[in-house]
Design a protein around this motif. Structure first.
Motif: not given
Length: 95
Positions: A58-68, A71-77
């Motif tokens: 769960q994220f506060p917004s659609f935009e926050e979900a997409k930002a995560w 993100s560079p750190a999650y893209s690496e994982a």
């Protein structure tokens, strides 16, 4: 408005890559307003194709979900998740 990311693991192809993903993914959460609601717990498919497991974040917004997700750190994982199995990933806005 809250948004949710749902990951559905349809098939494991390389367990070692998924282990690497499992080690790297938590670091990708740092600095992001995410609440894990379900992470590969007991499940039963009641419609559609079989699934090995799923996670719901769960994220506060659609935009926050997409930002995560981007993100560079999650893209690496996530590159290890892509190598490790067949997944479906969906962002859905809540009510």
């Amino acid at each position: 408005m809250a948004a949710y990311i749902v990951f559905i693991r349809e098939k494991t192809r390389n367990p070692e890559e998924l282990q690497i993903y499992s080690r790297k993914a938590p670091a990708g959460l740092a600095g992001h307003p995410v609440t894990p609601l379900a992470v590969y717990g007991r499940h039963e498919v009641i419609e559609g194709e079989a699934a090995e497991g799923m996670a719901i974040l769960q994220f506060p917004s659609f935009e926050e979900a997409k930002a995560w997700y981007n993100s560079p750190a999650y893209s690496e994982a996530r590159k290890h998740r892509f190598k490790g199995g067949d997944y479906r990933g969906i962002i859905v806005e809540g009510l």
